[in-house]
Design a protein around this motif. Structure first.
Motif, PDB file in Angstrom:
ATOM      1  N   UNK A  56       0.833  -1.199   0.000  1.00  0.00           N
ATOM      2  CA  UNK A  56       0.000   0.000   0.000  1.00  0.00           C
ATOM      3  C   UNK A  56       0.871   1.254   0.000  1.00  0.00           C
ATOM      4  N   UNK A  57       1.890   1.275   0.840  1.00  0.00           N
ATOM      5  CA  UNK A  57       2.768   2.451   0.910  1.00  0.00           C
ATOM      6  C   UNK A  57       3.568   2.615  -0.385  1.00  0.00           C
ATOM      7  N   UNK A  58       4.051   1.497  -0.928  1.00  0.00           N
ATOM      8  CA  UNK A  58       4.787   1.560  -2.191  1.00  0.00           C
ATOM      9  C   UNK A  58       3.866   2.002  -3.323  1.00  0.00           C
ATOM     10  N   UNK A  59       2.620   1.523  -3.287  1.00  0.00           N
ATOM     11  CA  UNK A  59       1.662   1.906  -4.322  1.00  0.00           C
ATOM     12  C   UNK A  59       1.324   3.389  -4.267  1.00  0.00           C
ATOM     13  N   UNK A  60       1.122   3.915  -3.058  1.00  0.00           N
ATOM     14  CA  UNK A  60       0.856   5.345  -2.909  1.00  0.00           C
ATOM     15  C   UNK A  60       2.019   6.178  -3.448  1.00  0.00           C
ATOM     16  N   UNK A  61       3.225   5.760  -3.109  1.00  0.00           N
ATOM     17  CA  UNK A  61       4.408   6.504  -3.541  1.00  0.00           C
ATOM     18  C   UNK A  61       4.580   6.420  -5.054  1.00  0.00           C
ATOM     19  N   UNK A  62       4.401   5.218  -5.612  1.00  0.00           N
ATOM     20  CA  UNK A  62       4.551   5.042  -7.054  1.00  0.00           C
ATOM     21  C   UNK A  62       3.492   5.833  -7.813  1.00  0.00           C
ATOM     22  N   UNK A  63       2.247   5.798  -7.329  1.00  0.00           N
ATOM     23  CA  UNK A  63       1.186   6.550  -7.996  1.00  0.00           C
ATOM     24  C   UNK A  63       1.496   8.042  -7.990  1.00  0.00           C
ATOM     25  N   UNK A  64       1.948   8.555  -6.853  1.00  0.00           N
ATOM     26  CA  UNK A  64       2.277   9.978  -6.753  1.00  0.00           C
ATOM     27  C   UNK A  64       3.406  10.343  -7.709  1.00  0.00           C
ATOM     28  N   UNK A  65       4.401   9.470  -7.797  1.00  0.00           N
ATOM     29  CA  UNK A  65       5.540   9.713  -8.692  1.00  0.00           C
ATOM     30  C   UNK A  65       5.094   9.731 -10.154  1.00  0.00           C
ATOM     31  N   UNK A  66       4.342   8.711 -10.572  1.00  0.00           N
ATOM     32  CA  UNK A  66       3.895   8.634 -11.966  1.00  0.00           C
ATOM     33  C   UNK A  66       2.962   9.798 -12.297  1.00  0.00           C
ATOM     34  N   UNK A  67       2.069  10.118 -11.367  1.00  0.00           N
ATOM     35  CA  UNK A  67       1.148  11.242 -11.574  1.00  0.00           C
ATOM     36  C   UNK A  67       1.927  12.539 -11.812  1.00  0.00           C
ATOM     37  N   UNK A  68       2.944  12.797 -10.982  1.00  0.00           N
ATOM     38  CA  UNK A  68       3.732  14.010 -11.135  1.00  0.00           C
ATOM     39  C   UNK A  68       4.471  14.058 -12.456  1.00  0.00           C
ATOM     40  N   UNK A  69       5.082  12.940 -12.845  1.00  0.00           N
ATOM     41  CA  UNK A  69       5.820  12.891 -14.104  1.00  0.00           C
ATOM     42  C   UNK A  69       4.898  13.102 -15.298  1.00  0.00           C
ATOM     43  N   UNK A  70       3.808  12.352 -15.346  1.00  0.00           N
ATOM     44  CA  UNK A  70       2.927  12.372 -16.513  1.00  0.00           C
ATOM     45  C   UNK A  70       2.239  13.726 -16.667  1.00  0.00           C
ATOM     46  N   UNK A  71       1.672  14.242 -15.577  1.00  0.00           N
ATOM     47  CA  UNK A  71       0.941  15.508 -15.665  1.00  0.00           C
ATOM     48  C   UNK A  71       1.869  16.649 -16.058  1.00  0.00           C
TER      49      UNK A  71
END
Length: 393
Positions: free
Chosen positions: A180-195
């Protein structure tokens, strides 16, 4: 269910932290073009404060809101669910975007020397721009975008429960896995990069028909943390004998992440070979900071602030009303001091000393109005009575 005083106290802390952030944004070295006052003598030190604070505050607010969002929805009709929401959130939102936001946002053209009368500020720069055919350059919902988005998230949760009633029921207690913690961090990272790669602007705000205004790079994160709050309630987090984030484990990660994000902004441009590499550093530092800060603050406040007293109770009960009214006051001292030859940090301190007591007094007075009367009960009754905690009553 036992009283979760630490969420009251964390919410009050975050609201007051946000007020400091809003004042500090007037004095940063990398000014936001859409901020209310941009002082010509900025402070690098306040940039450090803003970089750590900016990413942290709103996900915590949405998490707390989600935690109390649907706990009694299964037992209520649609009218019973929505009428309190409309009274405590919808009406303040309307008052905010129709009255307070325009009167706050006229500071923008004034501070930039674009006009010196209210009519021009409102018609040309706020409500309508004839050149573009839409909202004016400085149209802004101030902090009331949060209430509008909160209503939208309630609507999504409401329809989920109507389709799947079991979603409004708690399940067996469980602790989150590392995924869950890794998923939250990965989602935040990908969201920041893509947007950022799509828009080219991490701080881009988009206006939807004057009703909803969202920051594109953050909106999915707010949805994520709202539903994480619902998940936390369904899995009995913070209840006796159930999962509580460890302050001892998360706080060092929070401190390291805060230092890393400051390093990323200040020093990484000198060592990176491309804008994409710089974006990578910024996105990963944001992701680490967000995950660690949310769980560290939850753990710290549960460990050390899961109680109340007169001071904490007063701060908790006025947090929503202070949130509602603070922009009326906090920018005027900064506007007045713009051309004064005073160090930006001292201007920041002066603005805080002048406006925080006024905001607190106004917040206390607003508790006497019928619109915010429910917040008076925040320090002695269930958290659902406090609208900033996203009442489900």
């Amino acid at each position: 269910m036992q009283r979760l005083f630490f969420l009251d106290n964390l919410k009050a802390f975050v609201v007051n932290w946000m007020i400091l952030l809003h004042i500090a944004l007037c004095y940063i070295v990398m000014p936001l073009p859409w901020w209310y006052v941009l002082d010509p003598q900025p402070s690098v030190g306040l940039n450090y404060f803003v970089m750590v604070t900016d990413m942290v505050i709103m996900p915590i607010m949405f998490f707390i809101s989600g935690y109390f969002a649907i706990r009694s929805l299964a037992k209520k009709t649609g009218k019973e669910f929505w009428m309190p929401k409309w009274t405590r959130i919808g009406i303040p939102w309307l008052i905010g975007i129709l009255i307070i936001a325009p009167l706050t946002s006229i500071i923008m053209p004034y501070s930039r020397g674009l006009c010196n009368d209210i009519w021009t500020a409102l018609t040309k720069y706020y409500w309508y721009d004839a050149a573009t055919g839409g909202a004016g350059e400085f149209f802004n919902q101030v902090p009331f975008w949060y209430l509008g988005m909160l209503l939208m998230l309630y609507a999504i949760a409401y329809f989920i429960v109507k389709i799947r009633p079991s979603y409004a029921q708690q399940k067996a207690p469980s602790s989150p896995k590392i995924w869950l913690f890794l998923g939250l961090t990965l989602f935040t990272f990908i969201n920041g990069m893509v947007i950022d790669m799509i828009t080219g602007d991490e701080y881009l705000w988009v206006n939807f028909f004057y009703i909803l205004k969202v920051q594109v790079s953050r909106v999915l994160l707010y949805v994520l943390y709202f539903f994480l709050g619902i998940h936390a309630w369904r899995r009995h987090w913070f209840e006796e004998g159930c999962y509580v984030p460890s302050a001892a484990k998360w706080t060092p990660l929070f401190i390291i992440s805060a230092a890393f994000i400051d390093w990323s902004f200040i020093h990484s441009p000198a060592i990176v070979s491309s804008p994409l590499e710089f974006l990578f550093y910024i996105s990963i530092s944001h992701a680490m900071l967000l995950t660690s800060s949310v769980f560290a603050l939850l753990g710290i406040f549960y460990r050390f602030c899961n109680f109340t007293n007169n001071t904490l109770g007063n701060l908790a009960s006025t947090s929503y009303t202070m949130y509602f009214c603070h922009t009326i006051f906090i920018f005027w001292p900064s506007l007045y001091m713009m051309n004064m030859n005073i160090h930006a940090f001292y201007k920041f301190i002066i603005a805080v000393i002048i406006t925080w007591p006024i905001t607190f007094i106004c917040g206390k007075l607003l508790l006497n109005s019928s619109l915010f009367a429910g917040s008076k009960k925040a320090k002695v009754t269930s958290p659902e009575n406090n609208p900033i905690l996203a009442s489900s009553k």
